[in-house]
Design an enzyme around this catalytic site. Sequence first.
Site, PDB file in Angstrom:
ATOM      1  N   LYS A  25      -0.361   0.351  -6.302  1.00  0.00           N
ATOM      2  CA  LYS A  25      -1.506   0.048  -5.393  1.00  0.00           C
ATOM      3  C   LYS A  25      -1.772   0.842  -4.524  1.00  0.00           C
ATOM      4  O   LYS A  25      -3.124  -0.386  -4.094  1.00  0.00           O
ATOM      5  CB  LYS A  25      -0.270  -1.020  -4.622  1.00  0.00           C
ATOM      6  CG  LYS A  25       0.914  -1.665  -5.826  1.00  0.00           C
ATOM      7  CD  LYS A  25       1.240  -2.500  -5.220  1.00  0.00           C
ATOM      8  CE  LYS A  25       2.882  -3.483  -5.035  1.00  0.00           C
ATOM      9  NZ  LYS A  25       3.517  -3.713  -4.534  1.00  0.00           N
ATOM     10  N   GLY A  26      -2.240   1.494  -3.952  1.00  0.00           N
ATOM     11  CA  GLY A  26      -2.938   2.108  -3.367  1.00  0.00           C
ATOM     12  C   GLY A  26      -4.004   2.633  -2.754  1.00  0.00           C
ATOM     13  O   GLY A  26      -4.956   2.630  -1.978  1.00  0.00           O
ATOM     14  N   GLU A  81      -7.186   8.338  -6.838  1.00  0.00           N
ATOM     15  CA  GLU A  81      -6.651   8.076  -6.820  1.00  0.00           C
ATOM     16  C   GLU A  81      -6.417   7.582  -4.925  1.00  0.00           C
ATOM     17  O   GLU A  81      -7.348   8.323  -4.686  1.00  0.00           O
ATOM     18  CB  GLU A  81      -4.939   9.012  -6.760  1.00  0.00           C
ATOM     19  CG  GLU A  81      -4.667   9.565  -7.642  1.00  0.00           C
ATOM     20  CD  GLU A  81      -3.540   8.870  -7.385  1.00  0.00           C
ATOM     21  OE1 GLU A  81      -3.025   8.511  -6.559  1.00  0.00           O
ATOM     22  OE2 GLU A  81      -1.978   8.912  -8.229  1.00  0.00           O
ATOM     23  N   ASP A  82      -5.855   7.510  -4.654  1.00  0.00           N
ATOM     24  CA  ASP A  82      -5.095   7.000  -2.899  1.00  0.00           C
ATOM     25  C   ASP A  82      -4.853   8.776  -3.280  1.00  0.00           C
ATOM     26  O   ASP A  82      -5.401   9.456  -1.502  1.00  0.00           O
ATOM     27  CB  ASP A  82      -4.515   5.962  -2.846  1.00  0.00           C
ATOM     28  CG  ASP A  82      -2.443   6.561  -2.761  1.00  0.00           C
ATOM     29  OD1 ASP A  82      -2.024   7.272  -3.919  1.00  0.00           O
ATOM     30  OD2 ASP A  82      -2.009   5.351  -2.957  1.00  0.00           O
ATOM     31  N   ASP A  85       0.302  14.222  -3.946  1.00  0.00           N
ATOM     32  CA  ASP A  85       0.967  14.947  -3.160  1.00  0.00           C
ATOM     33  C   ASP A  85       2.007  16.040  -4.468  1.00  0.00           C
ATOM     34  O   ASP A  85       1.123  17.298  -4.023  1.00  0.00           O
ATOM     35  CB  ASP A  85       2.331  13.931  -2.805  1.00  0.00           C
ATOM     36  CG  ASP A  85       3.115  14.638  -2.120  1.00  0.00           C
ATOM     37  OD1 ASP A  85       3.039  15.384  -1.119  1.00  0.00           O
ATOM     38  OD2 ASP A  85       3.937  14.011  -2.053  1.00  0.00           O
ATOM     39  N   LYS A 113      -2.729  16.100  -0.357  1.00  0.00           N
ATOM     40  CA  LYS A 113      -2.092  16.669   0.297  1.00  0.00           C
ATOM     41  C   LYS A 113      -1.107  18.072  -0.471  1.00  0.00           C
ATOM     42  O   LYS A 113      -0.878  17.392  -1.436  1.00  0.00           O
ATOM     43  CB  LYS A 113      -1.141  15.543   0.898  1.00  0.00           C
ATOM     44  CG  LYS A 113      -0.251  15.888   1.456  1.00  0.00           C
ATOM     45  CD  LYS A 113       0.414  14.697   2.031  1.00  0.00           C
ATOM     46  CE  LYS A 113       1.771  14.318   1.292  1.00  0.00           C
ATOM     47  NZ  LYS A 113       2.632  13.191   1.526  1.00  0.00           N
ATOM     48  N   PHE A 134       3.071  12.309   6.364  1.00  0.00           N
ATOM     49  CA  PHE A 134       2.835  10.797   5.570  1.00  0.00           C
ATOM     50  C   PHE A 134       2.609  10.225   6.393  1.00  0.00           C
ATOM     51  O   PHE A 134       2.660   9.192   7.294  1.00  0.00           O
ATOM     52  CB  PHE A 134       4.862  10.195   5.750  1.00  0.00           C
ATOM     53  CG  PHE A 134       4.963   9.098   4.465  1.00  0.00           C
ATOM     54  CD1 PHE A 134       5.050   9.490   3.453  1.00  0.00           C
ATOM     55  CD2 PHE A 134       4.895   7.864   4.726  1.00  0.00           C
ATOM     56  CE1 PHE A 134       5.765   9.154   2.309  1.00  0.00           C
ATOM     57  CE2 PHE A 134       4.565   6.885   3.214  1.00  0.00           C
ATOM     58  CZ  PHE A 134       4.395   7.730   2.468  1.00  0.00           C
ATOM     59  N   ASP A 141       1.246   2.867   2.129  1.00  0.00           N
ATOM     60  CA  ASP A 141       2.145   2.418   2.459  1.00  0.00           C
ATOM     61  C   ASP A 141       3.427   3.321   2.727  1.00  0.00           C
ATOM     62  O   ASP A 141       3.440   4.530   1.937  1.00  0.00           O
ATOM     63  CB  ASP A 141       2.666   1.318   1.524  1.00  0.00           C
ATOM     64  CG  ASP A 141       3.278   1.678   0.032  1.00  0.00           C
ATOM     65  OD1 ASP A 141       3.110   2.518  -0.300  1.00  0.00           O
ATOM     66  OD2 ASP A 141       4.593   1.260  -0.208  1.00  0.00           O
ATOM     67  N   ARG A 147      -0.734  -0.887   4.689  1.00  0.00           N
ATOM     68  CA  ARG A 147      -1.180  -1.111   3.864  1.00  0.00           C
ATOM     69  C   ARG A 147      -2.486  -1.521   4.060  1.00  0.00           C
ATOM     70  O   ARG A 147      -3.488  -1.293   4.014  1.00  0.00           O
ATOM     71  CB  ARG A 147      -1.467  -1.255   1.999  1.00  0.00           C
ATOM     72  CG  ARG A 147      -0.663  -0.997   1.243  1.00  0.00           C
ATOM     73  CD  ARG A 147      -0.294  -1.588   0.316  1.00  0.00           C
ATOM     74  NE  ARG A 147       0.701  -1.301  -0.434  1.00  0.00           N
ATOM     75  CZ  ARG A 147       1.002  -0.155  -1.352  1.00  0.00           C
ATOM     76  NH1 ARG A 147      -0.052   1.251  -1.813  1.00  0.00           N
ATOM     77  NH2 ARG A 147       1.874  -0.544  -2.231  1.00  0.00           N
TER      78      ARG A 147
HETATM   79  P1  IMP Z   1       2.686  12.375  -6.544  1.00  0.00           P
HETATM   80  O1  IMP Z   1       3.220  12.046  -7.867  1.00  0.00           O
HETATM   81  O2  IMP Z   1       3.717  12.717  -5.814  1.00  0.00           O
HETATM   82  O3  IMP Z   1       1.236  13.560  -6.577  1.00  0.00           O
HETATM   83  O4  IMP Z   1       2.873  11.485  -5.546  1.00  0.00           O
HETATM   84  C1  IMP Z   1       1.860  10.817  -5.848  1.00  0.00           C
HETATM   85  C2  IMP Z   1       1.607   9.276  -5.144  1.00  0.00           C
HETATM   86  O5  IMP Z   1       2.388   8.564  -4.303  1.00  0.00           O
HETATM   87  C3  IMP Z   1       0.723   8.786  -4.620  1.00  0.00           C
HETATM   88  O6  IMP Z   1      -0.566   8.178  -6.201  1.00  0.00           O
HETATM   89  C4  IMP Z   1       1.263   7.799  -3.198  1.00  0.00           C
HETATM   90  O7  IMP Z   1       1.442   6.324  -4.220  1.00  0.00           O
HETATM   91  C5  IMP Z   1       2.464   8.261  -3.173  1.00  0.00           C
HETATM   92  N1  IMP Z   1       2.895   9.284  -1.910  1.00  0.00           N
HETATM   93  C6  IMP Z   1       2.664  10.100  -1.619  1.00  0.00           C
HETATM   94  N2  IMP Z   1       2.601  10.535  -0.459  1.00  0.00           N
HETATM   95  C7  IMP Z   1       2.688   9.458   0.224  1.00  0.00           C
HETATM   96  C8  IMP Z   1       2.050   9.294   1.892  1.00  0.00           C
HETATM   97  O8  IMP Z   1       1.522  10.203   2.336  1.00  0.00           O
HETATM   98  N3  IMP Z   1       2.003   7.656   1.655  1.00  0.00           N
HETATM   99  C9  IMP Z   1       1.870   7.168   0.859  1.00  0.00           C
HETATM  100  N4  IMP Z   1       1.933   7.657   0.143  1.00  0.00           N
HETATM  101  C10 IMP Z   1       2.362   8.772  -0.561  1.00  0.00           C
END
Ligand code: IMP
Length: 157
Positions: A25-26, A81-82, A85, A113, A134, A141, A147
């Site tokens: 959703k982000g 993407e939002d 990570d 990030k 975070f 969120d 959000r």
């Molecule tokens: P990844 O698979 O670890 O790259 O995570 C991606 C998803 O995790 C993002 O699309 C977000 O929904 C969530 N996410 C990762 N870091 C954060 C953060 O700092 N705040 C909020 N959501 C996060």
Amino acid sequence: MVADVALRISSDYKDREPVLIGVLKGAFIFLSDLTRHLTISVTVDFVRATSYGPNISSSENIRLTKGIEIDIKNRDLLVIEDIVDTGLTLAFLYDYLRSFGPKTVKVCTLLDKHERRKASTVIDYACHVVEKGFLVGYGLDYAERYRGLPEIYKLKF
Ligand code: IMP
């Protein structure tokens, strides 16, 4: 930052009509602002992959809970993407989208990030790079909260 990245995308995709794939959703606020800044025609669709539960640790067990609904064969895709990570969600979505035979797949993220990166994902457009923390607001969120904050904040635990 959104206007700047929209300018670059509009120039790079001039005379093409990419499909923006918003990752729910982000990314919903970023995607809606981005599309309004673009000067090219685009098609929009959404996917949803869940990797986070009600806490902040990434379960590496990613599930697709909403797939694409339009034909993306031979199309230029831009995944929106939002935040990237670990990069595991993106790597998962990349493989999923590739399986439909698009012409190209590129990635645009609001936040890149670096702290916990695990997958070597290529990010073509990043509005802003952060090392750690975070972040919430502007679509992001924590356990479904924050959000709607109009700006991005680092959560204090
Ligand atoms: P990844 O698979 O670890 O790259 O995570 C991606 C998803 O995790 C993002 O699309 C977000 O929904 C969530 N996410 C990762 N870091 C954060 C953060 O700092 N705040 C909020 N959501 C996060």
